[in-house]
Enzyme design. Structure first.
Site, PDB file in Angstrom:
ATOM      1  N   ASP A 204       5.144 -11.737 -13.868  1.00 44.34           N
ATOM      2  CA  ASP A 204       4.197 -10.591 -13.091  1.00 44.34           C
ATOM      3  C   ASP A 204       3.052 -10.793 -13.917  1.00 44.34           C
ATOM      4  O   ASP A 204       2.944 -10.018 -15.196  1.00 44.34           O
ATOM      5  CB  ASP A 204       4.981  -9.215 -13.121  1.00 44.34           C
ATOM      6  CG  ASP A 204       4.024  -8.115 -12.796  1.00 44.34           C
ATOM      7  OD1 ASP A 204       2.802  -8.550 -12.449  1.00 44.34           O
ATOM      8  OD2 ASP A 204       4.715  -7.145 -12.369  1.00 44.34           O
TER       9      ASP A 204
ATOM     10  N   PHE B 256       7.457  -3.166 -15.865  1.00 43.39           N
ATOM     11  CA  PHE B 256       6.901  -2.596 -14.679  1.00 43.39           C
ATOM     12  C   PHE B 256       6.259  -3.609 -13.670  1.00 43.39           C
ATOM     13  O   PHE B 256       5.482  -4.238 -14.002  1.00 43.39           O
ATOM     14  CB  PHE B 256       5.506  -1.480 -15.036  1.00 43.39           C
ATOM     15  CG  PHE B 256       4.815  -0.755 -13.991  1.00 43.39           C
ATOM     16  CD1 PHE B 256       5.580   0.288 -13.966  1.00 43.39           C
ATOM     17  CD2 PHE B 256       4.018  -1.215 -13.403  1.00 43.39           C
ATOM     18  CE1 PHE B 256       5.324   1.157 -12.513  1.00 43.39           C
ATOM     19  CE2 PHE B 256       3.380  -0.638 -12.288  1.00 43.39           C
ATOM     20  CZ  PHE B 256       3.877   0.687 -11.847  1.00 43.39           C
TER      21      PHE B 256
ATOM     22  N   LYS C 205      -4.732  -6.668  -9.930  1.00 43.85           N
ATOM     23  CA  LYS C 205      -5.764  -5.997 -10.816  1.00 43.85           C
ATOM     24  C   LYS C 205      -7.157  -6.620 -10.826  1.00 43.85           C
ATOM     25  O   LYS C 205      -7.799  -6.078 -10.195  1.00 43.85           O
ATOM     26  CB  LYS C 205      -5.192  -5.533 -12.039  1.00 43.85           C
ATOM     27  CG  LYS C 205      -4.010  -4.511 -12.166  1.00 43.85           C
ATOM     28  CD  LYS C 205      -3.598  -3.663 -13.424  1.00 43.85           C
ATOM     29  CE  LYS C 205      -2.884  -2.483 -13.307  1.00 43.85           C
ATOM     30  NZ  LYS C 205      -1.395  -2.862 -12.910  1.00 43.85           N
TER      31      LYS C 205
HETATM   32  C1  PLP Z   1      -0.499  -2.365 -12.102  1.00 44.77           C
HETATM   33  C2  PLP Z   1       0.945  -3.225 -12.354  1.00 44.77           C
HETATM   34  C3  PLP Z   1       1.567  -3.606 -11.067  1.00 44.77           C
HETATM   35  C4  PLP Z   1       1.601  -2.661  -9.615  1.00 44.77           C
HETATM   36  O1  PLP Z   1       0.400  -2.995  -9.296  1.00 44.77           O
HETATM   37  P1  PLP Z   1      -0.162  -2.054  -7.941  1.00 44.77           P
HETATM   38  O2  PLP Z   1      -1.519  -2.578  -7.419  1.00 44.77           O
HETATM   39  O3  PLP Z   1      -0.545  -0.647  -8.327  1.00 44.77           O
HETATM   40  O4  PLP Z   1       0.590  -1.939  -6.733  1.00 44.77           O
HETATM   41  C5  PLP Z   1       2.538  -4.330 -11.207  1.00 44.77           C
HETATM   42  N1  PLP Z   1       3.082  -5.138 -12.092  1.00 44.77           N
HETATM   43  C6  PLP Z   1       2.315  -5.082 -13.393  1.00 44.77           C
HETATM   44  C7  PLP Z   1       2.554  -5.993 -14.293  1.00 44.77           C
HETATM   45  C8  PLP Z   1       1.178  -3.972 -13.157  1.00 44.77           C
HETATM   46  O5  PLP Z   1       0.537  -3.666 -14.392  1.00 44.77           O
END
Ligand code: PLP
Length: 403
Positions: free
Chosen positions: A225, A140, A254
C-alpha cells in the site's frame, strides 16, 4: 454565496457528520507551501493535505491543465475509454514493475480493488480456500469495511458489526510472526512500506526481503500500500524501489493527483488476467479530468530534480528537529523516509500531539500527528528551504509555549 450567511468554524458542528474535529481556522487560499485563512493569516504548510499536495498548492502547471481539460472533457464513464487515462497508465507501467493499471478515486478504493484482486486470483488460480490475508498491527489501508478490517487499528475497525473474514494481524517488522501464520491458504501479505497513520514506521529492508521469500514459497501475493509512501514521497517514485524487492500489487493515491481525487492499483499482466469484464468496476475511476491532472503531476514528480530534492529536504528538516530537541528534549525517535517524517514525543509530552498541533496553528504552521504521540511532517516535495526554516521556527515557538 447565494444569499447564505457567511460560514465559520462553528458552522461545522451544525452541518457536518461529527467524525473530525478540524482546526479552529478555515483555509481559503494556498500557494506553494503557504496557506491563508479567512482572516488573511498566513500559515506554512508542513501537512500538505496529508501527503497529497506534493507539488504545493495551485502549482501553475496543474492549474493550467485543470483549466484546459476542464474545457475539453470531464467525464465519460468506463463504457468508453479516454486518452488521459491511457497515457497515465502507460507512464505508470513504464516507470514501475507493473503491466496493468486500474484507476479509482481514493486510496481505500485502490486497496479494495487490490484485496479483491488478490482473493480472486488465489481463488480462481489455486483454491477456493486460499483467502487468508496477513496484515500488520498499526497498518492503515482506508475506511471501507474491507480496507478498515485489513488495517491494524481496532479503534477504526470495531463497532460496525461482522467484518470480512480471514484477515489476520501480526506485529510489523516481525518476520517470525509472519512465518508462524503464513501457509498455503494465504492469498496476500499486505503492508505499507512506511506505515503512515500508524506512527511513521519504516519497514526494515530484511523484513521486506523476508516477506518476499515467504510469499514466493507459499504462492502468496505481496501487496504494498503505497497510497502515502508513493509518488516521490520517500525520494523514489515508489518506496518499494528502495528495497531489492518487487511486489505483486501496489496501490497509489494521495499525491497521484496532487489534490484532485484519483488513485491507482498496479499489477502484473498475469495477476490482472484473473479479472474479466464485470468482475470489478467504478463510475468515476480514471475519468479524463483526474487523469489529465495526474499526468502533469506525474511528469513533474518523476524527475531527478524533484526526487533527489526529497533527500536534501529530509536532512534539512531532521537537522532542524534535532536542534529543537537539543533545546527542549521533547522528542524520542525521529524517523521516517524522505518527506514522510515522524517525531515521537517522549514522556512527559506523550499524548500531547494534538495540543502541539493547535499551538502550531496559532503560530502559523499546519502540522499533522500520527496518533497522540507522533508529530508527522508531510510537506510538499518542493517546499523551499526558506519555508522549511520558517516553519521550523514556528514549530519551536509552539513547543516553547507548551513547555
Ligand atoms: C490515506 C491512506 C489510505 C486511504 O486513502 P483514502 O483516499 O482516504 O481512501 C490508505 N492507505 C494508506 C497507506 C493511506 O495513507
Amino acid at each position: 454565496m447565494k444569499g447564505h450567511a457567511a460560514v465559520d468554524r462553528n458552522t461545522y458542528d451544525h452541518v457536518m457528520l461529527p467524525i473530525y474535529s478540524p482546526a479552529q481556522f478555515i483555509p481559503v487560499r494556498g500557494q506553494g507551501s503557504r496557506v491563508w485563512d479567512q482572516q488573511g493569516k498566513e500559515y506554512i504548510d508542513f501537512a500538505g493535505g496529508i501527503a497529497v499536495v506534493a507539488l504545493g498548492h495551485c502549482h501553475p502547471a496543474l492549474v493550467d491543465v485543470l483549466k484546459q481539460q476542464g474545457e475539453k472533457l470531464w467525464h465519460i464513464s468506463n463504457i468508453f475509454t479516454n486518452e488521459p487515462a491511457l497515457i497515465l497508465a502507460r507512464k505508470l507501467i513504464d516507470a514501475t514493475f507493473a503491466e496493468r493499471v486500474f484507476f479509482a478515486n481514493s486510496g481505500a478504493e485502490a486497496n479494495e480493488a487490490a484485496f479483491k484482486l488478490a482473493r480472486h486470483y488465489a481463488i480462481t488460480r489455486h483454491s477456493p480456500y486460499k483467502t487468508k490475508i496477513i496484515a500488520f498491527h498499526q497498518g492503515f489501508h482506508g475506511r471501507t469495511l474491507f480496507t478498515v478490517s485489513v488495517g491494524g487499528q481496532p479503534k477504526y475497525a470495531d463497532g460496525f458489526g461482522p467484518k470480512p473474514a480471514d484477515i489476520i494481524h501480526v506485529p510489523f517488522n516481525d518476520l517470525n510472526a509472519v512465518k508462524a501464520v503464513i501457509d498455503d491458504h494465504t492469498c496476500a501479505v499486505v503492508l505499507e512500506p512506511v506505515q503512515g497513520e500508524g506512527g511513521v514506521t519504516p519497514a526494515a529492508p530484511a523484513f521486506i526481503r523476508g516477506l518476499r521469500e515467504l510469499c514466493d514459497k507459499h504462492q502468496v501475493l505481496l501487496v504494498f500500500d503505497e497510497v502515502q509512501s508513493g509518488m516521490g514521497r520517500t525520494g523514489k517514485l515508489f518506496s518499494y524501489m528502495h528495497y531489492d524487492v518487487t511486489p505483486d500489487i501496489i496501490t497509489t493515491a494521495k499525491a497521484l493527483g496532487n489534490g484532485f481525487p484519483i488513485s491507482a492499483m498496479l499489477t502484473t499482466e498475469n495477476i490482472a488476467s484473473a479479472m474479466t469484464p464485470g468482475t470489478h468496476g467504478t463510475t468515476y475511476g480514471g475519468n479524463p479530468l483526474a487523469c489529465a491532472v495526474a499526468n502533469v503531476a506525474f511528469d513533474i514528480i518523476n524527475t531527478p530534480t524533484v526526487l533527489e530534492g526529497v533527500e536534501k529536504r529530509h536532512n534539512l528538516m531532521v537537522n532542524f528537529l534535532n536542534d529543537i530537541n537539543q533545546k527542549y528534549s521533547i522528542f524520542g525517535e525521529i524517523r521516517g523516509k524522505g518527506l514522510l517524517i515522524g517525531a515521537e514525543l517522549k514522556a512527559p509530552y506523550q499524548g500531547k500531539a494534538k495540543d502541539i498541533l493547535q499551538l502550531a496553528a496559532d503560530n502559523g504552521l499546519m502540522l499533522l500527528s500520527a496518533g497522540g504521540d507522533v508529530l508527522r511532517f508531510t510537506p510538499s516535495l518542493i517546499i523551499s528551504e526558506e519555508e522549511i526554516a520558517q516553519g521550523m521556527e514556528r514549530l519551536e515557538q509552539a513547543i516553547n509555549q507548551l513547555v
